[in-house]
Design a protein around this motif. Sequence first.
Motif, PDB file in Angstrom:
ATOM      1  N   MET A   1      -2.571   5.733   8.271  1.00 46.42           N
ATOM      2  CA  MET A   1      -1.360   6.199   8.939  1.00 46.42           C
ATOM      3  C   MET A   1      -0.253   5.264   8.461  1.00 46.42           C
ATOM      4  O   MET A   1      -0.174   4.110   8.908  1.00 46.42           O
ATOM      5  CB  MET A   1      -1.503   6.089  10.461  1.00 46.42           C
ATOM      6  N   HIS A   2       0.567   5.756   7.552  1.00 45.18           N
ATOM      7  CA  HIS A   2       1.574   4.894   6.937  1.00 45.18           C
ATOM      8  C   HIS A   2       2.802   4.796   7.835  1.00 45.18           C
ATOM      9  O   HIS A   2       3.069   5.691   8.620  1.00 45.18           O
ATOM     10  CB  HIS A   2       1.861   5.430   5.517  1.00 45.18           C
ATOM     11  N   CYS A   3       3.498   3.660   7.750  1.00 45.38           N
ATOM     12  CA  CYS A   3       4.711   3.417   8.545  1.00 45.38           C
ATOM     13  C   CYS A   3       4.468   3.800   9.997  1.00 45.38           C
ATOM     14  O   CYS A   3       5.199   4.593  10.571  1.00 45.38           O
ATOM     15  CB  CYS A   3       5.878   4.217   7.960  1.00 45.38           C
TER      16      CYS A   3
ATOM     17  N   GLY B   1      -1.627  11.744  -1.190  1.00 43.95           N
ATOM     18  CA  GLY B   1      -0.572  11.444  -0.228  1.00 43.95           C
ATOM     19  C   GLY B   1       0.744  11.199  -0.931  1.00 43.95           C
ATOM     20  O   GLY B   1       0.758  11.067  -2.152  1.00 43.95           O
ATOM     21  N   GLU B   2       1.900  11.186  -0.198  1.00 47.07           N
ATOM     22  CA  GLU B   2       1.771  11.201   1.219  1.00 47.07           C
ATOM     23  C   GLU B   2       1.829  12.622   1.746  1.00 47.07           C
ATOM     24  O   GLU B   2       2.633  13.437   1.294  1.00 47.07           O
ATOM     25  CB  GLU B   2       2.847  10.329   1.886  1.00 47.07           C
ATOM     26  N   ILE B   3       0.985  12.863   2.737  1.00 44.95           N
ATOM     27  CA  ILE B   3       0.855  14.179   3.345  1.00 44.95           C
ATOM     28  C   ILE B   3       1.020  14.001   4.862  1.00 44.95           C
ATOM     29  O   ILE B   3       0.898  12.887   5.358  1.00 44.95           O
ATOM     30  CB  ILE B   3      -0.514  14.811   3.018  1.00 44.95           C
TER      31      ILE B   3
ATOM     32  N   THR C   1       5.723  -1.456   2.033  1.00 43.35           N
ATOM     33  CA  THR C   1       7.190  -1.528   2.104  1.00 43.35           C
ATOM     34  C   THR C   1       7.831  -0.159   2.324  1.00 43.35           C
ATOM     35  O   THR C   1       8.876  -0.065   2.930  1.00 43.35           O
ATOM     36  CB  THR C   1       7.802  -2.120   0.815  1.00 43.35           C
ATOM     37  N   ASP C   2       7.223   0.921   1.786  1.00 43.10           N
ATOM     38  CA  ASP C   2       7.867   2.240   1.777  1.00 43.10           C
ATOM     39  C   ASP C   2       9.200   2.172   1.020  1.00 43.10           C
ATOM     40  O   ASP C   2      10.127   2.938   1.299  1.00 43.10           O
ATOM     41  CB  ASP C   2       8.077   2.782   3.194  1.00 43.10           C
ATOM     42  N   CYS C   3       9.312   1.233   0.076  1.00 46.01           N
ATOM     43  CA  CYS C   3      10.558   1.098  -0.664  1.00 46.01           C
ATOM     44  C   CYS C   3      10.846   2.375  -1.459  1.00 46.01           C
ATOM     45  O   CYS C   3       9.904   3.069  -1.835  1.00 46.01           O
ATOM     46  CB  CYS C   3      10.481  -0.109  -1.610  1.00 46.01           C
TER      47      CYS C   3
ATOM     48  N   THR D   1       0.802  -1.227   0.000  1.00 46.47           N
ATOM     49  CA  THR D   1       0.000   0.000   0.000  1.00 46.47           C
ATOM     50  C   THR D   1       0.835   1.278   0.000  1.00 46.47           C
ATOM     51  O   THR D   1       0.266   2.375   0.025  1.00 46.47           O
ATOM     52  CB  THR D   1      -0.953   0.046   1.222  1.00 46.47           C
ATOM     53  N   HIS D   2       2.166   1.129  -0.029  1.00 45.62           N
ATOM     54  CA  HIS D   2       2.999   2.341  -0.004  1.00 45.62           C
ATOM     55  C   HIS D   2       4.384   1.998  -0.532  1.00 45.62           C
ATOM     56  O   HIS D   2       5.215   1.442   0.186  1.00 45.62           O
ATOM     57  CB  HIS D   2       3.101   2.878   1.427  1.00 45.62           C
ATOM     58  N   ALA D   3       4.622   2.316  -1.801  1.00 44.75           N
ATOM     59  CA  ALA D   3       5.912   2.011  -2.417  1.00 44.75           C
ATOM     60  C   ALA D   3       6.313   3.188  -3.290  1.00 44.75           C
ATOM     61  O   ALA D   3       5.478   3.777  -3.974  1.00 44.75           O
ATOM     62  CB  ALA D   3       5.792   0.751  -3.274  1.00 44.75           C
ATOM     63  N   HIS D   4       7.608   3.526  -3.244  1.00 42.35           N
ATOM     64  CA  HIS D   4       8.094   4.625  -4.085  1.00 42.35           C
ATOM     65  C   HIS D   4       8.866   4.063  -5.278  1.00 42.35           C
ATOM     66  O   HIS D   4      10.070   4.293  -5.414  1.00 42.35           O
ATOM     67  CB  HIS D   4       8.947   5.589  -3.275  1.00 42.35           C
ATOM     68  N   VAL D   5       8.134   3.334  -6.124  1.00 46.21           N
ATOM     69  CA  VAL D   5       8.741   2.881  -7.383  1.00 46.21           C
ATOM     70  C   VAL D   5       9.063   4.118  -8.237  1.00 46.21           C
ATOM     71  O   VAL D   5       9.889   4.065  -9.136  1.00 46.21           O
ATOM     72  CB  VAL D   5       7.788   1.919  -8.133  1.00 46.21           C
TER      73      VAL D   5
HETATM   74 NI    NI Z   1       6.811   7.069   1.861  1.00 42.04          NI
END
Ligand code: NI
Length: 252
Positions: A153-155, A91-93, A202-204, A5-9
């Motif tokens: 609420m990510h990470c 997001g992300e905000i 992952t927040d990769c 749900t959260h990846a910076h490809v």
């Molecule tokens: Ni992020």
Amino acid sequence: MLIDTHAHVNDERLMPFAADIHDGLKDAGIEKVVVAGYDRASSERAVLLSREYPAYYASVGIHPHDSDSASADDYALFGKLSSESKCVAIGEIGLDYYYDLSEREIQKKVFAEQIELAYSLKKPIIIHVRDAYGDALKILRDSSKLLAYGGVMHCFGGSAEVMREAVGLGLYIAFGGAVTFKNFAKSDVVRAVPAERLLLETDCPYMTPVPFRGKDNRPEYIGLVRDKIQEWRQDIDVEEVTCKNAKTLFNI
Ligand code: NI
């Protein structure tokens, strides 16, 4: 199947491998990836990826680090991009008082403005908070009427009390690679999240899980996050539950 749900490809480090990463998703048991924007250019890249690859979805927004660059033009662009069916969130905000890269008053203003924007666009929000849970919760509480489309609420790194308040505001709680770190001290919080609000990410390329610390993170490592959380959550099938939750929140 898993959903990241959260990846910076869309990050410069991973963007050259976007096709490779996408090719490997199925073998890694991953059905979909939400590529999170963090400024204007990365938001545009997220949308480009979502157009080109079936498993990539996009979110658009300005990270607290870049709050002082936010402009009405950016919001207009995000509004336009949000009309695309695979642009699923704002997001992300949020607020980041750990790095303090933008002035706190500006961070708060830009966070509140983007919550309003998301509501007007009927989109959920992806929230980044570091060392700022008090102020972030205040803004979220003050904006509670604008949270009708939900958010995550990510990470998540807050206390059980903060988690419960966020859940009360209708938000989901996402955990990533940090759960595999030796010094992770929040397993009690992971255990306490209501099953229907739990998400994986992952927040990769950041937050690389053990045993790949030191390398760039990738969506394919999300199974390590699932496995760790499954150890603490014998009550649920983590993969099944979090996949369903992600589909509900992002309407995908
Ligand atoms: Ni992020």
